[in-house]
Design a protein around this motif. Sequence first.
Motif, PDB file in Angstrom:
ATOM      1  N   SER A   1       5.802  -8.980  -4.282  1.00 41.06           N
ATOM      2  CA  SER A   1       6.460  -8.253  -5.489  1.00 41.06           C
ATOM      3  C   SER A   1       5.815  -6.730  -5.625  1.00 41.06           C
ATOM      4  CB  SER A   1       6.117  -8.944  -6.625  1.00 41.06           C
ATOM      5  OG  SER A   1       4.604  -9.142  -6.772  1.00 41.06           O
ATOM      6  N   GLN A   2       4.988  -6.448  -4.807  1.00 41.04           N
ATOM      7  CA  GLN A   2       4.030  -5.129  -4.708  1.00 41.04           C
ATOM      8  C   GLN A   2       3.922  -4.711  -3.324  1.00 41.04           C
ATOM      9  OE1 GLN A   2       0.939  -4.888  -7.445  1.00 41.04           O
ATOM     10  NE2 GLN A   2       0.634  -2.718  -6.924  1.00 41.04           N
TER      11      GLN A   2
ATOM     12  N   MET B   1       2.094  -1.244  -1.571  1.00 41.97           N
ATOM     13  CA  MET B   1       1.216  -0.073  -1.425  1.00 41.97           C
ATOM     14  C   MET B   1       1.533   0.857  -0.131  1.00 41.97           C
ATOM     15  SD  MET B   1      -2.478  -1.293  -3.150  1.00 41.97           S
ATOM     16  CE  MET B   1      -2.824   0.354  -3.710  1.00 41.97           C
TER      17      MET B   1
ATOM     18  N   GLN C   1      -4.413  -4.599  -7.983  1.00 39.39           N
ATOM     19  CA  GLN C   1      -3.100  -3.940  -8.065  1.00 39.39           C
ATOM     20  C   GLN C   1      -3.216  -2.706  -7.425  1.00 39.39           C
ATOM     21  OE1 GLN C   1      -1.592  -3.938 -11.954  1.00 39.39           O
ATOM     22  NE2 GLN C   1      -0.273  -5.894 -11.769  1.00 39.39           N
ATOM     23  N   ASN C   2      -4.333  -2.137  -7.495  1.00 37.41           N
ATOM     24  CA  ASN C   2      -4.324  -0.888  -6.739  1.00 37.41           C
ATOM     25  C   ASN C   2      -5.522  -0.527  -5.763  1.00 37.41           C
ATOM     26  OD1 ASN C   2      -6.812  -1.158  -8.254  1.00 37.41           O
ATOM     27  ND2 ASN C   2      -6.406   0.750  -9.515  1.00 37.41           N
TER      28      ASN C   2
ATOM     29  N   THR D   1      14.514   3.481  -8.375  1.00 43.60           N
ATOM     30  CA  THR D   1      13.037   3.808  -8.304  1.00 43.60           C
ATOM     31  C   THR D   1      13.016   5.072  -9.384  1.00 43.60           C
ATOM     32  OG1 THR D   1      13.386   5.634  -6.639  1.00 43.60           O
ATOM     33  CG2 THR D   1      12.897   3.374  -5.816  1.00 43.60           C
TER      34      THR D   1
ATOM     35  N   GLU E   1       2.431   7.085  -8.200  1.00 38.22           N
ATOM     36  CA  GLU E   1       2.949   5.844  -8.365  1.00 38.22           C
ATOM     37  C   GLU E   1       4.482   5.770  -8.538  1.00 38.22           C
ATOM     38  OE1 GLU E   1       0.879   3.202 -10.864  1.00 38.22           O
ATOM     39  OE2 GLU E   1      -1.179   3.823 -10.299  1.00 38.22           O
TER      40      GLU E   1
ATOM     41  N   PRO F   1       7.518   3.566  -9.634  1.00 42.14           N
ATOM     42  CA  PRO F   1       8.271   2.204 -10.197  1.00 42.14           C
ATOM     43  C   PRO F   1       9.400   1.895  -9.364  1.00 42.14           C
ATOM     44  CG  PRO F   1       8.268   3.843 -11.790  1.00 42.14           C
ATOM     45  CD  PRO F   1       7.542   4.613 -10.679  1.00 42.14           C
TER      46      PRO F   1
ATOM     47  N   THR G   1      12.447  -0.861  -9.926  1.00 45.34           N
ATOM     48  CA  THR G   1      12.930  -1.882 -10.943  1.00 45.34           C
ATOM     49  C   THR G   1      14.130  -2.588 -10.378  1.00 45.34           C
ATOM     50  OG1 THR G   1      14.033  -0.337 -12.308  1.00 45.34           O
ATOM     51  CG2 THR G   1      11.886  -0.833 -12.989  1.00 45.34           C
TER      52      THR G   1
END
Length: 186
Positions: free
Chosen positions: A10-11, A13, A42-43, A162, A180, A182, A184
Amino acid sequence: DSQDIFKGLSQVMVKQKFEMQELCGIEAKNRYLISAPEHGTQNIPGPTMLFAQEQSDGCERICCALCRSLTMNIHVGTSKEGPIGFSIDKPWNCPMLPCPFFLHPILFATWLPAAKCDPAPANTVTQDGMTLGSVTEDEAATCACQGRSTIHDESGKQVFETGPTNLANTLCCPICFDDEVPVTRD
């Protein structure tokens, strides 16, 4: 899905590898390390799972960095030695006129009020010669120094959006700022 090189994450980097020549204003071929976040964070990036490397013309990179055509190959693994999972082809496009040479971040603000934005062609995403979809940049957002794009599947249906993200800091001094972006789903 056998084509999901992101393994249902889902994420992800993405960390750009910085080249020293960029301190002198000479654009290098972009390279990125792509990873999942460290478990429970998360980071903090975990181990690299994909490596992205740009293929482009040196003259275009130096003289017209933002307009240049390029192919971004995303390799499975930690280096360009891994097999290509998919590629993104970006055609030459000058999103702002009067002149692409003035897209340099230092000169950017001096002529922005007179700029004319042209629509960008779609960037094509392929895997093993088959088109997976495309990415289209929002030209109005580009002129306002905001990154915003739409991602379409092979049939042209929008599946992701994005941004927006402010590009001013990362254009002027990319080594000093993280960005960052995002993403969606509709």
